[in-house]
Design an enzyme around this catalytic site. Structure first.
Site, short mmCIF file in Angstrom:
data_model
loop_
_atom_site.label_atom_id
_atom_site.label_comp_id
_atom_site.label_asym_id
_atom_site.label_seq_id
_atom_site.Cartn_x
_atom_site.Cartn_y
_atom_site.Cartn_z
N ASN A 23 4.42 -18.60 -5.77
CA ASN A 23 3.79 -19.28 -4.64
C ASN A 23 2.43 -19.87 -5.00
O ASN A 23 2.00 -20.85 -4.41
CB ASN A 23 3.68 -18.33 -3.44
N GLU A 59 9.57 -10.89 -8.47
CA GLU A 59 8.25 -10.76 -9.08
C GLU A 59 7.84 -9.29 -8.96
O GLU A 59 7.80 -8.75 -7.85
CB GLU A 59 7.23 -11.64 -8.37
N HIS A 102 8.53 -8.31 -5.18
CA HIS A 102 8.60 -9.51 -4.34
C HIS A 102 9.93 -10.22 -4.57
O HIS A 102 10.10 -10.94 -5.56
CB HIS A 102 7.41 -10.44 -4.65
N SER A 160 4.44 -10.86 0.78
CA SER A 160 4.27 -12.17 0.13
C SER A 160 2.81 -12.47 -0.11
O SER A 160 2.49 -13.29 -0.98
CB SER A 160 4.83 -13.27 1.02
P1 NAD Z 1 11.62 -10.10 9.46
O1 NAD Z 1 10.79 -10.41 10.65
O2 NAD Z 1 12.94 -10.77 9.30
O3 NAD Z 1 11.90 -8.51 9.39
C1 NAD Z 1 10.88 -7.57 9.52
C2 NAD Z 1 11.51 -6.30 10.08
O4 NAD Z 1 10.52 -5.26 10.04
C3 NAD Z 1 11.97 -6.42 11.54
O5 NAD Z 1 13.34 -6.05 11.64
C4 NAD Z 1 11.06 -5.45 12.28
O6 NAD Z 1 11.68 -4.82 13.39
C5 NAD Z 1 10.75 -4.45 11.17
N1 NAD Z 1 9.61 -3.60 11.45
C6 NAD Z 1 8.45 -3.90 12.11
N2 NAD Z 1 7.67 -2.82 12.19
C7 NAD Z 1 8.32 -1.80 11.57
C8 NAD Z 1 8.03 -0.42 11.35
N3 NAD Z 1 6.91 0.14 11.78
N4 NAD Z 1 8.94 0.32 10.70
C9 NAD Z 1 10.11 -0.22 10.27
N5 NAD Z 1 10.43 -1.51 10.44
C10 NAD Z 1 9.55 -2.28 11.11
O7 NAD Z 1 10.67 -10.36 8.20
P2 NAD Z 1 11.11 -10.70 6.71
O8 NAD Z 1 11.20 -12.18 6.54
O9 NAD Z 1 12.25 -9.85 6.34
O10 NAD Z 1 9.81 -10.25 5.90
C11 NAD Z 1 9.59 -8.91 5.54
C12 NAD Z 1 8.58 -8.87 4.40
O11 NAD Z 1 9.08 -9.61 3.30
C13 NAD Z 1 7.23 -9.49 4.75
O12 NAD Z 1 6.21 -8.74 4.11
C14 NAD Z 1 7.32 -10.88 4.15
O13 NAD Z 1 6.06 -11.42 3.80
C15 NAD Z 1 8.13 -10.59 2.90
N6 NAD Z 1 8.87 -11.73 2.34
C16 NAD Z 1 9.54 -12.60 3.15
C17 NAD Z 1 10.25 -13.65 2.58
C18 NAD Z 1 11.04 -14.61 3.44
O14 NAD Z 1 11.39 -15.71 2.96
N7 NAD Z 1 11.37 -14.27 4.67
C19 NAD Z 1 10.28 -13.83 1.18
C20 NAD Z 1 9.60 -12.89 0.37
C21 NAD Z 1 8.89 -11.85 0.96
#
Ligand code: NAD
Length: 282
Positions: free
Chosen positions: A190, A152, A140, A119
């Protein structure tokens, strides 16, 4: 390039949502996380989400089974070798993503596209950590992925047209409506959304209207489904503040200064829904 298998790193909120979107679109998935518990939790989330679709008569039980059968879970990056594109959706942490991307870059074939769902981290900067900046791109997705139509597509400085076109096609196969964006903090959505929320805090701080009236104004006057202050409570006031701080630093433009009232609420621990109180009390 034909994409038949998508590798996904991270089985969390976004990773399992992307896995579901791919699987219901007939695309095979390899979803990798650091522990069995994490991948099983991700898979269970997909199953639960598909069950809700069945209840609403939007999916048959057979289609659910077929979709789940397309998702292979693993704790080994080696299994990503089966994919033509790897989408990184791990925890939002620059050092962690750097480590993951270098590992994947060294592992998968040179023609494989690597995408990040970050993000806030620069796509150009992440691309530079790999040996394939031309085949690196931002994808994204929005939360919840199965529901939200937007993706995106963020072009880093060196992203090739072929990479962009392949990823755009993939997003369309997932039933999404992609937009193409040049790399810059906040991308498009954003970049506009969070300063709008920040401005709502200035309006509140100046006592121009009550929170309820500010939100009603934006809902009724701009057809927004939720007012900016209620949205801030959903996103987390700390997250909104952190994003404004990034814009202020990265653009060096005072128009991105965080509203002092937003800072006060965060300092007081009023972070929104997650702490039971933000602008509103829950
Ligand atoms: P989350 O915490 O729900 O999930 C992240 C996952 O990554 C976890 O299951 C964790 O165990 C795993 N992880 C950590 N280290 C790892 C590794 N070395 N290898 C494999 N997996 C690993 O987070 P999320 O909300 O799913 O966010 C993930 C990405 O998406 C981030 O970059 C975030 O900025 C982006 N994002 C999030 C949202 C949102 O609303 N949550 C929206 C758009 C983008």
């Amino acid at each position: 390039m034909t994409i038949s298998t998508v590798g996904i790193i991270g089985a969390g909120t976004m990773g399992n949502g992307i896995a579901q979107a791919c699987a219901v679109s007939g695309i095979n998935v390899v979803m990798v996380d650091i522990s069995d518990a994490a991948v099983q939790k991700g898979l269970a989330t997909v199953a639960g989400s598909l069950d809700r679709l069945i209840k609403k008569d939007k999916m048959s039980a057979a289609d659910k089974d077929a979709a789940l059968a397309r998702i292979k879970t693993s704790t080994s990056y080696d299994d990503l070798k089966a994919a033509q594109i790897v989408i990184e959706a791990a925890t939002e942490n620059y050092e962690l993503k750097l480590k993951i991307l270098k590992q994947v870059d060294a592992l998968v074939a040179p023609e494989v596209i690597i995408a990040s769902n970050t993000s806030s981290i620069s796509i150009t900067k992440l691309a530079a950590a790999t040996s394939r900046a031309d085949k690196f791109i931002g994808m994204h997705f929005f939360n919840p992925v199965p529901m939200m139509a937007l993706v995106e597509i963020i072009r880093g400085l060196a992203t090739s047209d072929a990479t962009h076109d392949a990823v755009k096609q993939l997003a369309e196969r997932l039933g999404k409506s992609p937009i193409t964006v040049k790399n810059a903090p906040g991308f498009v959505v954003n970049r506009i959304l969070v300063p709008m929320i920040n401005e709502a805090f200035f309006v509140l701080a100046e006592g121009l209207a009550t929170p309820e009236d500010i939100d009603a104004g934006m809902k009724l006057g701009c057809n927004q489904p939720i007012g900016p202050l209620a949205l801030a409570d959903m996103i987390g006031l700390d997250v909104c503040l952190a994003v404004m701080d990034v814009y202020l630093t990265e653009f060096g433009d005072s128009k991105y200064r965080p509203c002092p009232l937003l800072k006060e609420y965060v300092a007081a621990g009023r972070l929104g829904r997650k702490t039971g109180r933000g602008v509103y009390t829950y």
